[in-house]
Design an enzyme around this catalytic site. Sequence first.
Site, PDB file in Angstrom:
ATOM      1  N   THR B  31      -0.896   2.772   9.685  1.00 33.88           N
ATOM      2  CA  THR B  31      -2.065   3.556  10.056  1.00 33.88           C
ATOM      3  C   THR B  31      -2.338   3.260  11.516  1.00 33.88           C
ATOM      4  O   THR B  31      -2.507   2.092  11.881  1.00 33.88           O
ATOM      5  CB  THR B  31      -3.269   3.155   9.199  1.00 33.88           C
ATOM      6  OG1 THR B  31      -2.936   3.373   7.830  1.00 33.88           O
ATOM      7  CG2 THR B  31      -4.486   3.978   9.553  1.00 33.88           C
ATOM      8  N   LYS B 143       3.865  -4.024   4.730  1.00 34.12           N
ATOM      9  CA  LYS B 143       2.857  -3.015   4.400  1.00 34.12           C
ATOM     10  C   LYS B 143       3.536  -1.935   3.555  1.00 34.12           C
ATOM     11  O   LYS B 143       3.845  -0.830   4.024  1.00 34.12           O
ATOM     12  CB  LYS B 143       2.242  -2.423   5.677  1.00 34.12           C
ATOM     13  CG  LYS B 143       0.906  -1.730   5.452  1.00 34.12           C
ATOM     14  CD  LYS B 143       0.254  -1.386   6.784  1.00 34.12           C
ATOM     15  CE  LYS B 143      -0.961  -0.520   6.590  1.00 34.12           C
ATOM     16  NZ  LYS B 143      -2.197  -1.320   6.570  1.00 34.12           N
ATOM     17  N   GLU B 176      -6.668 -12.416   3.282  1.00 34.85           N
ATOM     18  CA  GLU B 176      -6.947 -11.238   4.118  1.00 34.85           C
ATOM     19  C   GLU B 176      -8.130 -10.511   3.508  1.00 34.85           C
ATOM     20  O   GLU B 176      -8.725 -10.992   2.549  1.00 34.85           O
ATOM     21  CB  GLU B 176      -5.723 -10.312   4.150  1.00 34.85           C
ATOM     22  CG  GLU B 176      -5.358  -9.764   2.767  1.00 34.85           C
ATOM     23  CD  GLU B 176      -4.033  -9.018   2.727  1.00 34.85           C
ATOM     24  OE1 GLU B 176      -3.317  -8.965   3.742  1.00 34.85           O
ATOM     25  OE2 GLU B 176      -3.706  -8.506   1.640  1.00 34.85           O
TER      26      GLU B 176
END
Lengths: 273, 273
Positions: B31, B143, B176
């Site tokens: 992203t 990711k 995270e």
Amino acid sequence: MQIQYLINGKLDGQLTPLDRGYAYGDGVFRTLPVRQGLVQDWQDHYRKLHDDCAALGIACPSATQLLADIAALCSNEVAVVVKIVITRGDSVRGYAVIPGAQPNRALLKSPYPEYPEQHYSQGVRLHLCALRLSWQPRLAGIKHLNRLENVLARMEWQDAQFADGLLLDGVGNVIECTMSNLFMRCGNTLVTPELTQCGVAGVTRQRILALAPRLGYAKEVRSFGLPELLQADEVIICNSVFGAWQVRALGEATWAHGVLASRLRASLSGHET
Amino acid sequence: MQIQYLINGKLDGQLTPLDRGYAYGDGVFRTLPVRQGLVQDWQDHYRKLHDDCAALGIACPSATQLLADIAALCSNEVAVVVKIVITRGDSVRGYAVIPGAQPNRALLKSPYPEYPEQHYSQGVRLHLCALRLSWQPRLAGIKHLNRLENVLARMEWQDAQFADGLLLDGVGNVIECTMSNLFMRCGNTLVTPELTQCGVAGVTRQRILALAPRLGYAKEVRSFGLPELLQADEVIICNSVFGAWQVRALGEATWAHGVLASRLRASLSGHET
């Protein structure tokens, strides 16, 4: 036969990258044989699909709607495999779930896989996967769309002599194979791994647990490791497409030919609806 | 602005349920902000996309091809967010990867998210997620598209007072947040969790590690638990879209207003290309 599919009931309908199945693997699926237009063990499959959707907070389409899709897709087919995928629906960027999201459904029809006849008559050899399944109690048992572990495990072998790959978890418990569940027979008892930390609790595994007493077996669902598996009298793997195959070899270990797999296949197919 | 997308370079192109991203989450994504047609930190993003593809054995499309897609999608936009999804391509039923599979790419353009100005000026509050991230060293840092854990974690809160949710692993290590990485400042040292068992090693996290010495901070990548986090002098979360926000509250714990987040934002944006 080409693979054909319906998206939300529409032949060759549109799937977009906004679908949360594509974006996050935010959905569940089922693979089921359809013979002469009839779904084998539909109630078991629908219950599992419904439970898996519920576990993720996804609204499961009705059985009526899914059966209508299957009829539209398979009316003239002798024997095919249908995959049902239910996702949480479309959404804009970001993990947040919009309340009232409408689920999307995809149904795919594939040719019935032509496995070697020896898999049924003689049994199979397993690859022992190096990849270890991770523990996630929130997802364990669910046939969800986050299947990268299965993909990576399946990439470990190319040799067609291996019918499937055995998967352990991080502490060495036997869990399942990449596309099947597993039972070992120890004397008169059928033992299958507990799947509370990882693995997919398949419909055929559940049906074998239900059938066991009728076939004269005791049953146990518990953790065990590779050393215990290698001591088992017989080992079988199972899924909805092939039923049950005996495991004859895993690494250096071998098992003599047994009758459990064929007995299970006969019992499983006796329950066709 | 509507969300627009390209599939393999084609506007509103067709995505099918045979795509392994949809079937198994067999792919990776990025992203990234695009301002006036320019991608911020493109080289960092492309390197990460390429590395993530390589980790899964997926052939990454060229930077030239992706930049052409971005140009086609964003030429007239002041500020948008582009999501790039690369999947292993289409395949028939089953986990096996067909050698030479051609990857599919999807690029989606979304409006730049309008976060509250206070998130930048005052900082944010975090929800402490009950879901614990699973350990899978083969997937840690990547990711990838298997993001059900993030979805389930994000479902834990609806209250807009929480900007993100803090995720721990099964043994209590801080890892995270659902959409961001995390740093704590202990004196003159910036510490961020080691991501060898779980978590996404984001580009902004990597850039902050690279920037730290220039800003006069030492840096450490190591495991730590919640008690140590709560003792930190400052805590920030970061991603490519918002840069960095200070964490001011987590459960009963609060932190005084600090300057780390705004210093990092200034440095991060100074590296726009």
